[in-house]
Design an enzyme around this catalytic site. Sequence first.
Site, short mmCIF file in Angstrom:
data_model
loop_
_atom_site.label_atom_id
_atom_site.label_comp_id
_atom_site.label_asym_id
_atom_site.label_seq_id
_atom_site.Cartn_x
_atom_site.Cartn_y
_atom_site.Cartn_z
N GLY A 31 73.07 -40.49 -39.59
CA GLY A 31 71.78 -39.68 -40.58
C GLY A 31 70.91 -39.27 -39.04
O GLY A 31 71.69 -39.13 -37.91
N LEU A 33 70.61 -36.30 -39.15
CA LEU A 33 71.86 -35.32 -38.90
C LEU A 33 70.68 -34.65 -37.54
O LEU A 33 70.13 -33.50 -37.64
CB LEU A 33 72.25 -34.69 -39.49
CG LEU A 33 72.92 -35.41 -40.59
CD1 LEU A 33 73.29 -34.29 -41.80
CD2 LEU A 33 74.14 -36.24 -40.19
N HIS A 37 76.08 -32.91 -34.89
CA HIS A 37 77.14 -33.53 -36.38
C HIS A 37 77.61 -32.42 -36.68
O HIS A 37 78.71 -32.54 -37.86
CB HIS A 37 75.51 -34.58 -37.24
CG HIS A 37 75.68 -35.21 -37.07
ND1 HIS A 37 73.99 -36.23 -36.41
CD2 HIS A 37 76.29 -36.95 -36.28
CE1 HIS A 37 73.96 -36.98 -35.64
NE2 HIS A 37 75.01 -37.65 -36.13
N LYS A 149 80.51 -37.23 -27.11
CA LYS A 149 79.38 -36.94 -26.72
C LYS A 149 80.26 -38.92 -26.75
O LYS A 149 79.46 -39.64 -25.76
CB LYS A 149 78.80 -37.01 -27.96
CG LYS A 149 76.66 -37.91 -28.19
CD LYS A 149 75.83 -37.28 -26.64
CE LYS A 149 75.18 -37.64 -26.38
NZ LYS A 149 74.71 -39.50 -27.82
P1 AMP Z 1 75.85 -41.15 -34.46
O1 AMP Z 1 75.02 -40.71 -36.04
O2 AMP Z 1 74.62 -40.70 -33.52
O3 AMP Z 1 76.10 -42.43 -34.80
O4 AMP Z 1 77.38 -39.91 -34.59
C1 AMP Z 1 78.22 -39.69 -35.48
C2 AMP Z 1 79.05 -38.74 -35.09
O5 AMP Z 1 78.40 -37.57 -34.33
C3 AMP Z 1 80.11 -39.81 -33.34
O6 AMP Z 1 81.13 -39.33 -33.56
C4 AMP Z 1 79.22 -38.77 -32.70
O7 AMP Z 1 80.05 -38.61 -31.45
C5 AMP Z 1 78.68 -37.79 -32.58
N1 AMP Z 1 78.06 -36.94 -32.01
C6 AMP Z 1 77.01 -37.26 -32.11
N2 AMP Z 1 75.47 -36.25 -31.15
C7 AMP Z 1 76.64 -35.58 -31.28
C8 AMP Z 1 76.98 -34.23 -29.84
N3 AMP Z 1 75.59 -34.16 -29.44
N4 AMP Z 1 78.22 -33.35 -29.56
C9 AMP Z 1 78.73 -33.67 -30.59
N5 AMP Z 1 79.52 -34.85 -31.60
C10 AMP Z 1 78.61 -35.34 -31.34
#
Ligand code: AMP
Length: 281
Positions: A31, A33, A37, A149
């Site tokens: 979350g 977002l 995301h 990332k």
């Molecule tokens: P998180 O909510 O941070 O656990 O991330 C959820 C998903 O979004 C994971 O697969 C992350 O690798 C991806 N994600 C987070 N930040 C980025 C970003 N800047 N660029 C691409 N994907 C991302």
Amino acid sequence: MKIITTVREMQAEARRIRSAGRIIGFVPTMGFLHAGHLSLIRTAREKADIIVLSIYVNPTQFGPDEDLSRYPRDFDRDEEMARRAGVDILFYPSDSEIYPPGHRTFVEVEDITRRLCGASRPAHFRGVTTIVAKLFHAVQPHVAVFGQKDAQQAIVIRRMAKDLNFDVEIAVAPIVREPDGLAMSSRNTYLSPDERRDALALYESLRLAEERIRSGERNAGVIIESVAAHIRSKTHNRIDYVACVDAETLDPLETVSGRVLIALAVSTGRTRLIDNIILDV
Ligand code: AMP
């Protein structure tokens, strides 16, 4: 957009979608977002008919001294962003739904989870693989999209899916960055203006490494040291690791060649940030 909060209901919905012959694309998140995301949602949309986004801040992937209690949350904002992004189902379970009393089972990938982020976050990947396995059982996706990332996370999830015979395609989408290069992260909201400025050194140092490799440097130790020196030159930065490894196996490299992952983790003030690049050398 449908909001589902229980595993049973999610499974029933997944069964209905699958029996109608439709493809389920899944994007798991914690979350708060951001555009990173949203890019995963777009990638999922290219591959699937029905998009399921999950929002769950998974306690088992946080260490005892980490930021679980202050992790940023804003469900109303996330709901609105997910709706606008064309998400079909928002899966938003509670802690007691995911880890009911008596929960004793964890999924653990060995070896590759002890390197890089795993060295300083010993239980982190066990939490990640456990929640992703549980979410896969709930959502029953044909394809799941993760971000580059979290490069090590994507490799660990691929390994788990293969080893446990999950019938899921694992797709990985590129890193989305702020205009000045900082990789987008929900944790960027923690940064003070000074820390935010110093955090720019992460991506700058990776670009520096890329330039060095492009101009012929092949010694991984020299590249790592140049990255580390640039990061250390900013007062709020404290390095956890800088690594130069094989992008498939995470094996450390002495000489850079093939598909190379340069990955780093840095505490900027109290905030732990990660970033990476992949280069074909
Ligand atoms: P998180 O909510 O941070 O656990 O991330 C959820 C998903 O979004 C994971 O697969 C992350 O690798 C991806 N994600 C987070 N930040 C980025 C970003 N800047 N660029 C691409 N994907 C991302």
